[in-house]
Motif scaffolding. Structure first.
Motif, PDB file in Angstrom:
ATOM      1  N   MET B  57     -40.993 -19.284  35.131  1.00  0.00           N
ATOM      2  CA  MET B  57     -39.904 -19.890  34.362  1.00  0.00           C
ATOM      3  C   MET B  57     -40.339 -21.202  33.719  1.00  0.00           C
ATOM      4  O   MET B  57     -40.012 -21.486  32.565  1.00  0.00           O
ATOM      5  CB  MET B  57     -38.696 -20.163  35.271  1.00  0.00           C
ATOM      6  N   VAL B  58     -41.072 -21.999  34.487  1.00  0.00           N
ATOM      7  CA  VAL B  58     -41.514 -23.293  33.970  1.00  0.00           C
ATOM      8  C   VAL B  58     -42.466 -23.082  32.784  1.00  0.00           C
ATOM      9  O   VAL B  58     -42.375 -23.759  31.770  1.00  0.00           O
ATOM     10  CB  VAL B  58     -42.213 -24.117  35.072  1.00  0.00           C
ATOM     11  N   LYS B  59     -43.352 -22.097  32.931  1.00  0.00           N
ATOM     12  CA  LYS B  59     -44.324 -21.813  31.872  1.00  0.00           C
ATOM     13  C   LYS B  59     -43.662 -21.452  30.556  1.00  0.00           C
ATOM     14  O   LYS B  59     -44.147 -21.803  29.490  1.00  0.00           O
ATOM     15  CB  LYS B  59     -45.235 -20.657  32.292  1.00  0.00           C
ATOM     16  N   GLN B  60     -42.581 -20.727  30.656  1.00  0.00           N
ATOM     17  CA  GLN B  60     -42.016 -20.290  29.388  1.00  0.00           C
ATOM     18  C   GLN B  60     -40.815 -21.108  28.939  1.00  0.00           C
ATOM     19  O   GLN B  60     -40.148 -20.746  27.982  1.00  0.00           O
ATOM     20  CB  GLN B  60     -41.748 -18.788  29.395  1.00  0.00           C
ATOM     21  N   LEU B  61     -40.570 -22.214  29.637  1.00  0.00           N
ATOM     22  CA  LEU B  61     -39.461 -23.079  29.218  1.00  0.00           C
ATOM     23  C   LEU B  61     -39.523 -23.421  27.738  1.00  0.00           C
ATOM     24  O   LEU B  61     -38.549 -23.361  27.018  1.00  0.00           O
ATOM     25  CB  LEU B  61     -39.492 -24.395  30.002  1.00  0.00           C
ATOM     26  N   LEU B  62     -40.716 -23.794  27.335  1.00  0.00           N
ATOM     27  CA  LEU B  62     -40.883 -24.227  25.951  1.00  0.00           C
ATOM     28  C   LEU B  62     -40.765 -23.070  24.966  1.00  0.00           C
ATOM     29  O   LEU B  62     -40.275 -23.226  23.861  1.00  0.00           O
ATOM     30  CB  LEU B  62     -42.239 -24.915  25.778  1.00  0.00           C
ATOM     31  N   LYS B  63     -41.210 -21.902  25.424  1.00  0.00           N
ATOM     32  CA  LYS B  63     -41.187 -20.752  24.525  1.00  0.00           C
ATOM     33  C   LYS B  63     -39.795 -20.163  24.409  1.00  0.00           C
ATOM     34  O   LYS B  63     -39.505 -19.401  23.513  1.00  0.00           O
ATOM     35  CB  LYS B  63     -42.133 -19.661  25.052  1.00  0.00           C
ATOM     36  N   SER B  64     -38.955 -20.493  25.351  1.00  0.00           N
ATOM     37  CA  SER B  64     -37.623 -19.893  25.377  1.00  0.00           C
ATOM     38  C   SER B  64     -36.779 -20.391  24.205  1.00  0.00           C
ATOM     39  O   SER B  64     -37.221 -21.196  23.397  1.00  0.00           O
ATOM     40  CB  SER B  64     -36.921 -20.221  26.685  1.00  0.00           C
ATOM     41  N   ASP B  65     -35.581 -19.946  24.166  1.00  0.00           N
ATOM     42  CA  ASP B  65     -34.750 -20.304  23.017  1.00  0.00           C
ATOM     43  C   ASP B  65     -34.410 -21.799  22.972  1.00  0.00           C
ATOM     44  O   ASP B  65     -33.809 -22.281  22.038  1.00  0.00           O
ATOM     45  CB  ASP B  65     -33.465 -19.479  23.009  1.00  0.00           C
ATOM     46  N   MET B  66     -34.822 -22.505  24.024  1.00  0.00           N
ATOM     47  CA  MET B  66     -34.703 -23.955  24.035  1.00  0.00           C
ATOM     48  C   MET B  66     -35.268 -24.585  22.770  1.00  0.00           C
ATOM     49  O   MET B  66     -34.773 -25.557  22.254  1.00  0.00           O
ATOM     50  CB  MET B  66     -35.582 -24.448  25.155  1.00  0.00           C
ATOM     51  N   ARG B  67     -36.354 -23.980  22.354  1.00  0.00           N
ATOM     52  CA  ARG B  67     -37.017 -24.517  21.176  1.00  0.00           C
ATOM     53  C   ARG B  67     -36.082 -24.518  19.964  1.00  0.00           C
ATOM     54  O   ARG B  67     -36.193 -25.312  19.066  1.00  0.00           O
ATOM     55  CB  ARG B  67     -38.260 -23.676  20.876  1.00  0.00           C
TER      56      ARG B  67
END
Lengths: 196, 91
Positions: B57-67
């Motif tokens: 989850m931490v790894k893809q935090l940035l890749k998620s729709d958060m961006r």
């Protein structure tokens, strides 16, 4: 005076006029996931652009503009980590336990009854599809002591080598493992508490 | 032997090794110790799964729709643009 014609043609000329439009949101998101402080994240984005402007000559067009700017930003983030964590190290490691909880019995190292991992459906969630869970995760990350969060994000988000993390943040490798362990214990506990 | 006994019942030590194992190769002794612990400890088995999931989850935090949801406000961007333009004009 520099003669313009002697400058070798760069593969991709930098285009600072469009930086804000092209990269500001990206760099901001990159920063906020790593330092969790909006005000400071804005400052860092601003500083990155200004440093980029001053270093325009150094940009060789070998990497994309975004990669190049991200590299500048990354160094600035590490500086922040370092400032936040210097001097606090031993203190944090010692006192945080008291505040942040000890999950295990002192005598035998068993999970304390109230801190035992429980199945709260974490593994069934698709993090890509679950915004709320991501938000809880970020709130939990924000609760970690600064040094822990720095170590944790450098390792788990940026995949830095352990040696690099230790050198940049000036911690021993023994402390590195203690921090990695405690950061995860606390994150997991926080997710369990706030998601069940 | 007393070492083994310690780890078999010690979840603090086991979770420490679990975290270490995610990042580097454990020594042979550590591998055995951890394996023995996990055979008998369902809580730490669950911990392994949850810990990995958190890493993911931490790894893809940035890749998620958060961006797409985290954005700088326009005022700040405009100020930034002005600042850059000023710098460029100076040179």
């Amino acid at each position: 005076m520099m003669n313009e014609q002697t400058i070798p043609p760069v593969h991709q000329p930098p285009d600072p006029k469009n930086w804000v439009a092209m990269y500001a949101d990206y760099l901001f998101a990159y920063t906020i996931t790593r330092i969790q402080d909006e005000e400071q994240a804005r400052d860092l984005v601003q500083e990155t652009f200004l440093a980029g402007l001053q270093g325009l000559q150094k940009y060789a067009g070998k990497s994309s503009e975004r990669t190049w700017l991200t590299g500048i930003l990354k160094n600035k983030i590490i500086d922040v980590y370092r400032k936040k964590s210097s001097g606090l190290k031993t203190q944090e490691i010692n006192t945080a336990d008291g505040e942040v909880l000890d999950f295990f019995n002192g005598t035998d190292g068993h999970w304390k009854q109230e801190h035992r991992p429980q199945n709260f459906g974490l593994n069934d969630f698709d993090p890509l599809a679950n915004k709320e869970l991501n938000q809880v995760l970020q709130r939990c990350m924000r609760k970690l002591p600064a040094l822990w969060l720095s170590v944790f994000t450098m390792k788990h988000m940026d995949d830095e080598e352990t040696d690099v993390v230790c050198a940049e943040l000036r911690i021993s490798s023994a402390n590195f493992w203690v921090i990695i362990h405690r950061a995860k214990l606390n994150l997991r506990a926080c997710l369990q508490k706030n998601w069940m | 032997m007393s070492d083994f006994k310690d780890i078999i019942y010690n979840c603090r030590q086991a979770t420490y090794l679990i975290e270490k194992r995610e990042l580097i190769k454990l020594t042979f002794k550590e591998q055995i110790e951890l394996r023995m612990h996990l055979v008998g400890c369902d809580m730490c088995k669950l911990y392994v799964k949850q810990s990995r999931k958190i890493n993911e989850m931490v790894k893809q935090l940035l890749k998620s729709d958060m961006r797409h949801t985290i954005r700088l406000d326009d005022d700040f961007k405009n100020a930034l643009q002005t600042q850059i333009d000023d710098q460029l004009n100076k040179n």
